[in-house]
Design a protein around this motif. Structure first.
Motif, PDB file in Angstrom:
ATOM      1  N   ARG A 172       0.834  -1.208   0.000  1.00  0.00           N
ATOM      2  CA  ARG A 172       0.000   0.000   0.000  1.00  0.00           C
ATOM      3  C   ARG A 172       0.868   1.257   0.000  1.00  0.00           C
ATOM      4  O   ARG A 172       0.589   2.225  -0.708  1.00  0.00           O
ATOM      5  CB  ARG A 172      -0.936  -0.009   1.209  1.00  0.00           C
ATOM      6  N   ALA A 173       1.938   1.241   0.802  1.00  0.00           N
ATOM      7  CA  ALA A 173       2.807   2.417   0.883  1.00  0.00           C
ATOM      8  C   ALA A 173       3.467   2.692  -0.465  1.00  0.00           C
ATOM      9  O   ALA A 173       3.554   3.841  -0.904  1.00  0.00           O
ATOM     10  CB  ALA A 173       3.871   2.211   1.951  1.00  0.00           C
ATOM     11  N   VAL A 176       1.202   4.533  -2.769  1.00  0.00           N
ATOM     12  CA  VAL A 176       0.984   5.941  -2.461  1.00  0.00           C
ATOM     13  C   VAL A 176       2.192   6.778  -2.879  1.00  0.00           C
ATOM     14  O   VAL A 176       2.056   7.826  -3.491  1.00  0.00           O
ATOM     15  CB  VAL A 176       0.722   6.145  -0.958  1.00  0.00           C
ATOM     16  N   ASP A 177       3.388   6.339  -2.543  1.00  0.00           N
ATOM     17  CA  ASP A 177       4.572   7.138  -2.820  1.00  0.00           C
ATOM     18  C   ASP A 177       5.798   6.240  -2.941  1.00  0.00           C
ATOM     19  O   ASP A 177       6.499   5.984  -1.966  1.00  0.00           O
ATOM     20  CB  ASP A 177       4.773   8.166  -1.693  1.00  0.00           C
ATOM     21  N   TYR A 289     -10.224   9.299  -3.856  1.00  0.00           N
ATOM     22  CA  TYR A 289      -9.468  10.235  -4.673  1.00  0.00           C
ATOM     23  C   TYR A 289      -8.079   9.697  -4.979  1.00  0.00           C
ATOM     24  O   TYR A 289      -7.350  10.237  -5.756  1.00  0.00           O
ATOM     25  CB  TYR A 289      -9.321  11.555  -3.923  1.00  0.00           C
ATOM     26  N   GLU A 290      -7.719   8.576  -4.346  1.00  0.00           N
ATOM     27  CA  GLU A 290      -6.322   8.150  -4.403  1.00  0.00           C
ATOM     28  C   GLU A 290      -5.846   7.794  -5.806  1.00  0.00           C
ATOM     29  O   GLU A 290      -4.658   7.708  -6.060  1.00  0.00           O
ATOM     30  CB  GLU A 290      -6.054   6.985  -3.452  1.00  0.00           C
TER      31      GLU A 290
ATOM     32  N   PHE B  97       2.351   8.586   3.952  1.00  0.00           N
ATOM     33  CA  PHE B  97       1.561   7.736   3.068  1.00  0.00           C
ATOM     34  C   PHE B  97       0.079   7.952   3.322  1.00  0.00           C
ATOM     35  O   PHE B  97      -0.451   7.566   4.365  1.00  0.00           O
ATOM     36  CB  PHE B  97       1.924   6.273   3.277  1.00  0.00           C
ATOM     37  N   ARG B  98      -0.591   8.601   2.359  1.00  0.00           N
ATOM     38  CA  ARG B  98      -2.031   8.813   2.484  1.00  0.00           C
ATOM     39  C   ARG B  98      -2.756   7.480   2.428  1.00  0.00           C
ATOM     40  O   ARG B  98      -2.293   6.548   1.784  1.00  0.00           O
ATOM     41  CB  ARG B  98      -2.534   9.702   1.349  1.00  0.00           C
ATOM     42  N   GLY B  99      -3.871   7.401   3.106  1.00  0.00           N
ATOM     43  CA  GLY B  99      -4.629   6.156   3.083  1.00  0.00           C
ATOM     44  C   GLY B  99      -4.161   5.177   4.146  1.00  0.00           C
ATOM     45  O   GLY B  99      -4.860   4.229   4.466  1.00  0.00           O
ATOM     46  N   LEU B 100      -2.998   5.403   4.696  1.00  0.00           N
ATOM     47  CA  LEU B 100      -2.516   4.558   5.781  1.00  0.00           C
ATOM     48  C   LEU B 100      -2.787   5.260   7.105  1.00  0.00           C
ATOM     49  O   LEU B 100      -2.914   6.485   7.151  1.00  0.00           O
ATOM     50  CB  LEU B 100      -1.008   4.314   5.634  1.00  0.00           C
ATOM     51  N   ARG B 155      -6.675   7.902   9.993  1.00  0.00           N
ATOM     52  CA  ARG B 155      -5.984   8.059   8.714  1.00  0.00           C
ATOM     53  C   ARG B 155      -5.178   9.344   8.729  1.00  0.00           C
ATOM     54  O   ARG B 155      -5.565  10.335   9.327  1.00  0.00           O
ATOM     55  CB  ARG B 155      -7.007   8.083   7.567  1.00  0.00           C
TER      56      ARG B 155
END
Lengths: 294, 265
Positions: A172-173, A176-177, A289-290, B97-100, B155
């Motif tokens: 997941r990380a 994201v980035d 929105y991700e 980290f968004r969403g985490l 979050r």
């Protein structure tokens, strides 16, 4: 009346399970790499076609054939990863470029399969019994039900990996980035490779199981990719579960349209629906929105 | 004041040069950070402090010169190999980290210490379960340290900028670094948040953490640091205690202008 509806829903659930698995696969890869793998449907084709090879030509018992199908899918996925994804990423290609690369991969896989198997459709022997099973007034069979079980099983497994393991946290990380993830010592290439392999295995198994119901031919992949892609877009590409739900929705819609209207209009109707949904919710029905930026 | 201690310095820059085309962004800069020392890096806009910070954190290798960390030459080591070596950084534009969740973000910092192979993750050996519990416990402790333990499950998007910077610091600390490198940690914070941050850094310093601080806020850096390197136009113009540096003519000149320097001194 109710019976017709129930049958249609069961048929929709079955097809939806396949679309859902593809959408899930696409979304898992997308979450880690921001790339849509246009070769995903080819793994369903490979699963179905190589199942014929292992079950009929080589007459292997089905558990062995299943393992062999998974091996084929994983090997081809590694080829896709090392032959297309990595070389492009290392040359700093944009996700869009890599996406076109996966389309090239799809054509190569399709072409190779055509050379091996030719254009004729094949009959895939069912692994499980096609004998009718009564569920109240509904009649189904083990093969059909196994697809639904497979779908929910993979959904649960994917959730577990992504949300209950350290590995999933890294996946997941990375999505994201990837740059910051790299600074934390996570190599995104390794994560993306896992998503390719995992998705290919899911799709290969789905191909082996849907083969007896759909029939198998080497050009079935692209259609399945398109359906899975539509499903993922409808549900929301950014979340594997939203994408999977989109698959179920499309399967159901298709069945209902075919049952109550005519299957001729099913696809245009679904496209119109997706368009309308995307106008109102650009990230999909359940999407976040991700999906917006890397 | 810094306590003089054994061995060599923790970080050493030797005649580091960074050129971008014809522009010399960092010109022959050398300085050291000893163990337990808090070093500030300041200078007017365009002085080359951010570029220097990038060289130390490994964003890019310098054109020439050497960087040593813990006695090892790291000049050309890519950024991601530096976290396992004991160098951790935060970001000027917070990149969490968004969403985490907040806790998960901190756990990400522990990556080198807690390998994440998939099979062990799924098979969940007793050892692995112990590690995951340990990782959560350590992350909670760090959140407690920065005062955000009660937000652990939320979050990351729900936090304010000040809180995000604290999570960023907690994440950097999670790798158990020997050197903590902070890129303008006070930028964009209000007075209360800045005070809170300064207190936390003072506490970290008391625990013996070595730090490199790039900052615009001169008051902040003068109170937080043992020693300060001042840069102007890519060159190091001063290196010393805050008191020494603030009396330095060149520093005053760089900040206020040549004539003011003549008047003030």
């Amino acid at each position: 009346m109710l019976m017709t509806l129930s049958y249609l829903l069961l048929a929709g659930l079955t097809n939806g399970s396949v679309y859902g698995l593809i959408a899930l696969s696409l979304s898992v890869i997308y979450s880690a790499s921001r790339v849509i793998n246009f070769a995903q449907g080819e793994f369903v084709m490979l699963g179905a076609m190589s199942a014929v090879l292992f079950l009929v030509t080589l007459a292997l018992p089905w558990p062995v054939a299943l393992v062999a199908v998974i091996v084929v899918s994983v090997v081809v996925a590694l080829g896709l990863d090392h032959g297309i994804y990595r070389p492009l990423v290392r040359r700093k290609a944009e996700p869009l470029t890599i996406m076109i690369g996966t389309l090239a991969g799809a054509i190569v896989i399709y072409g190779s399969a055509f050379l091996i198997w030719g254009p004729e459709p094949r009959f895939v022997p069912p692994v499980l019994s096609l004998a009718p099973i009564r569920l109240g007034f509904l009649i189904s069979n083990a093969q059909q039900l196994s697809l639904i079980v497979l779908f929910f099983g993979f959904l649960a497994l994917t959730w577990f990996i992504l949300y209950r393991t350290r590995f999933g946290l890294s996946v997941r990380a990375t999505g994201v980035d990837p740059k910051v993830a790299l600074l934390m010592g996570i190599r995104s290439e390794r994560i993306v490779q896992f998503t390719f392999i995992y998705s290919a295995a899911m799709s290969g198994i789905a191909g082996m199981m849907i083969g007896p119901l759909l029939g198998a031919h080497v050009s079935m992949g692209i259609l399945i990719t398109v359906k899975g892609f539509m499903a993922a877009i409808l549900g929301g590409l950014g979340s594997p579960f939203a994408a999977a739900a989109g698959g179920l929705a499309i399967g159901m819609l298709e069945a209902l349209m075919a049952g109550y209207g005519t299957s001729l209009y099913a696809e245009p109707a679904i496209f119109v629906l997706i368009l309308m949904v995307l106008i109102v919710r650009p990230y999909g029905l359940l999407g976040d929105y991700e999906a917006e930026r890397r | 004041m810094t306590v003089e201690r054994n061995s060599g310095p923790l970080l050493r820059l030797e005649n580091v040069v960074q050129k971008f085309g014809g522009l010399v962004a960092v010109n022959n800069v050398s300085f050291e950070i000893r163990k337990g020392e808090v070093k500030g890096l300041i200078g007017p806009n365009g002085a080359g402090k951010s570029t220097t910070f990038d060289l130390v954190t490994g964003v890019r290798p310098p054109t020439s010169g050497e960087i040593h960390f813990n006695g090892i030459r790291v000049t050309r080591q890519p950024a991601h190999t530096r976290s396992p070596m004991g160098m951790a950084r935060t970001f000027q534009i917070v990149r969490l980290f968004r969403g985490l969740s907040v806790l998960e973000n901190v756990q990400m910092g522990m990556h080198p210490a807690f390998p994440d192979g998939l099979l062990p993750s799924i098979l969940r050996s007793a050892e692995r379960r112990r590690q995951e519990a340990e990782s959560r416990k350590r992350a909670m402790k760090l959140l407690d340290f920065v005062g955000l333990a009660d937000r652990a499950g939320e979050r990351i998007e729900t936090l304010t900028l000040g809180q995000l910077r604290l999570v960023d610091i907690a994440r950097a600390l999670a790798s158990g670094p020997d050197l903590l490198m902070l890129d303008e940690p006070a930028a964009g914070l209000n007075d209360a948040e800045t005070r809170n941050l300064a207190e936390m850094l003072a506490l970290l310093k008391k625990r013996g953490m070595s730090m490199l601080l790039v900052e615009h806020d001169i008051d902040f850096i003068m109170s937080a640091c043992d020693t300060v390197v001042v840069m102007d136009h890519g060159t190091k113009i001063a290196d010393g205690t805050p008191a020494e540096v603030s009396r330095n003519r060149e520093v005053i000149a760089a900040y206020i202008g040549r004539r003011a320097a003549d008047v003030t001194v």
